[in-house]
Write a protein that holds these residues in place. Structure first.
Motif, short mmCIF file in Angstrom:
data_model
loop_
_atom_site.label_atom_id
_atom_site.label_comp_id
_atom_site.label_asym_id
_atom_site.label_seq_id
_atom_site.Cartn_x
_atom_site.Cartn_y
_atom_site.Cartn_z
N ILE A 185 36.97 48.86 -42.92
CA ILE A 185 36.03 48.19 -43.82
C ILE A 185 34.64 48.79 -43.61
CG2 ILE A 185 37.32 46.02 -43.94
CD1 ILE A 185 35.34 44.80 -41.99
N LYS A 186 33.78 48.62 -44.60
CA LYS A 186 32.45 49.20 -44.54
C LYS A 186 31.45 48.16 -44.02
CE LYS A 186 28.99 51.45 -47.38
NZ LYS A 186 28.55 51.75 -48.75
N ALA A 187 30.56 48.60 -43.14
CA ALA A 187 29.53 47.72 -42.58
C ALA A 187 28.34 47.65 -43.53
CB ALA A 187 29.08 48.24 -41.22
N THR A 188 27.61 46.57 -43.48
CA THR A 188 26.38 46.41 -44.24
C THR A 188 25.22 46.75 -43.32
OG1 THR A 188 27.39 44.61 -45.49
CG2 THR A 188 24.99 44.79 -45.59
N PRO A 189 24.36 47.69 -43.72
CA PRO A 189 23.21 48.04 -42.88
C PRO A 189 22.29 46.83 -42.64
CG PRO A 189 23.53 49.66 -44.62
CD PRO A 189 24.44 48.52 -44.92
N ALA A 190 21.70 46.77 -41.45
CA ALA A 190 20.83 45.64 -41.09
C ALA A 190 19.65 45.53 -42.04
CB ALA A 190 20.34 45.81 -39.65
N LYS A 191 19.13 46.66 -42.51
CA LYS A 191 18.00 46.62 -43.44
C LYS A 191 18.35 45.86 -44.71
CE LYS A 191 14.47 49.49 -45.63
NZ LYS A 191 13.73 48.35 -45.98
N GLU A 192 19.56 46.07 -45.22
CA GLU A 192 20.00 45.35 -46.42
C GLU A 192 20.07 43.84 -46.16
OE1 GLU A 192 23.54 46.65 -48.43
OE2 GLU A 192 22.97 48.76 -48.19
N LEU A 193 20.57 43.46 -44.99
CA LEU A 193 20.64 42.05 -44.65
C LEU A 193 19.26 41.42 -44.56
CD1 LEU A 193 23.43 42.15 -41.90
CD2 LEU A 193 23.65 41.30 -44.23
N LEU A 194 18.30 42.16 -43.96
CA LEU A 194 16.93 41.64 -43.84
C LEU A 194 16.25 41.56 -45.19
CD1 LEU A 194 15.79 43.45 -40.56
CD2 LEU A 194 16.36 41.03 -40.86
N ASP A 195 16.54 42.54 -46.06
CA ASP A 195 15.94 42.52 -47.40
C ASP A 195 16.42 41.32 -48.21
OD1 ASP A 195 14.53 44.80 -46.86
OD2 ASP A 195 15.92 46.16 -47.88
N GLU A 196 17.61 40.84 -47.94
CA GLU A 196 18.14 39.67 -48.66
C GLU A 196 17.40 38.39 -48.28
OE1 GLU A 196 22.34 39.31 -48.19
OE2 GLU A 196 22.71 41.30 -49.03
N LEU A 197 16.80 38.38 -47.09
CA LEU A 197 16.06 37.19 -46.64
C LEU A 197 14.74 37.15 -47.35
CD1 LEU A 197 16.78 37.33 -42.81
CD2 LEU A 197 17.89 35.88 -44.51
N ILE A 225 35.56 47.56 -38.61
CA ILE A 225 34.46 48.47 -38.95
C ILE A 225 34.55 49.73 -38.10
CG2 ILE A 225 31.95 48.78 -38.83
CD1 ILE A 225 31.74 45.77 -39.61
N GLN A 226 34.78 49.56 -36.80
CA GLN A 226 34.88 50.71 -35.90
C GLN A 226 36.07 51.61 -36.25
OE1 GLN A 226 34.90 48.70 -32.10
NE2 GLN A 226 32.69 48.99 -31.84
N GLU A 227 37.14 51.02 -36.76
CA GLU A 227 38.32 51.79 -37.15
C GLU A 227 38.15 52.41 -38.54
OE1 GLU A 227 41.49 48.96 -36.84
OE2 GLU A 227 41.46 48.96 -34.65
N GLY A 228 37.07 52.06 -39.23
CA GLY A 228 36.81 52.61 -40.55
C GLY A 228 37.62 51.95 -41.66
#
Length: 68
Positions: A56-68, A51-54
Motif C-alpha cells: 500500500i502507498k503511504a501518505t506523506p506527513a506534509k499532506e496530513l499536516l496540510d489537511e489540518l 507500507i514497508q512491503e510496498g
C-alpha cells in the motif's frame, strides 16, 4: 506469554472463573477503552508492515499536516 481473549459477554464470567482456577494463569481484565487502543495499535502496525512491503502507498506527513 501474554494473550488477549475476545469473549462473548454472556460467556465471560464462566471463562474468567475457569482461568482464575488455574494456578499457572494470572487474570487481569482490561477496560473497553484499553482494548480499543490495543486494537488500534495492532491495525497501525499491520498497516506499517504493508507500507514497508510496498503493498500500500503511504501518505506523506506534509499532506496530513496540510489537511489540518
Amino acid at each position: 506469554m501474554k494473550v488477549i481473549l475476545d469473549i462473548e459477554d454472556q460467556k465471560a464470567d464462566f471463562v474468567l472463573e475457569l482461568l482464575k482456577n488455574l494456578k499457572f494463569v494470572k487474570v487481569k481484565p482490561i477496560s473497553p477503552y484499553k482494548a480499543e487502543v490495543l486494537e488500534s495499535i495492532k491495525r497501525s502496525v499491520n498497516e506499517l508492515k504493508l507500507i514497508q512491503e510496498g503493498k500500500i502507498k503511504a501518505t506523506p506527513a506534509k499532506e496530513l499536516l496540510d489537511e489540518l
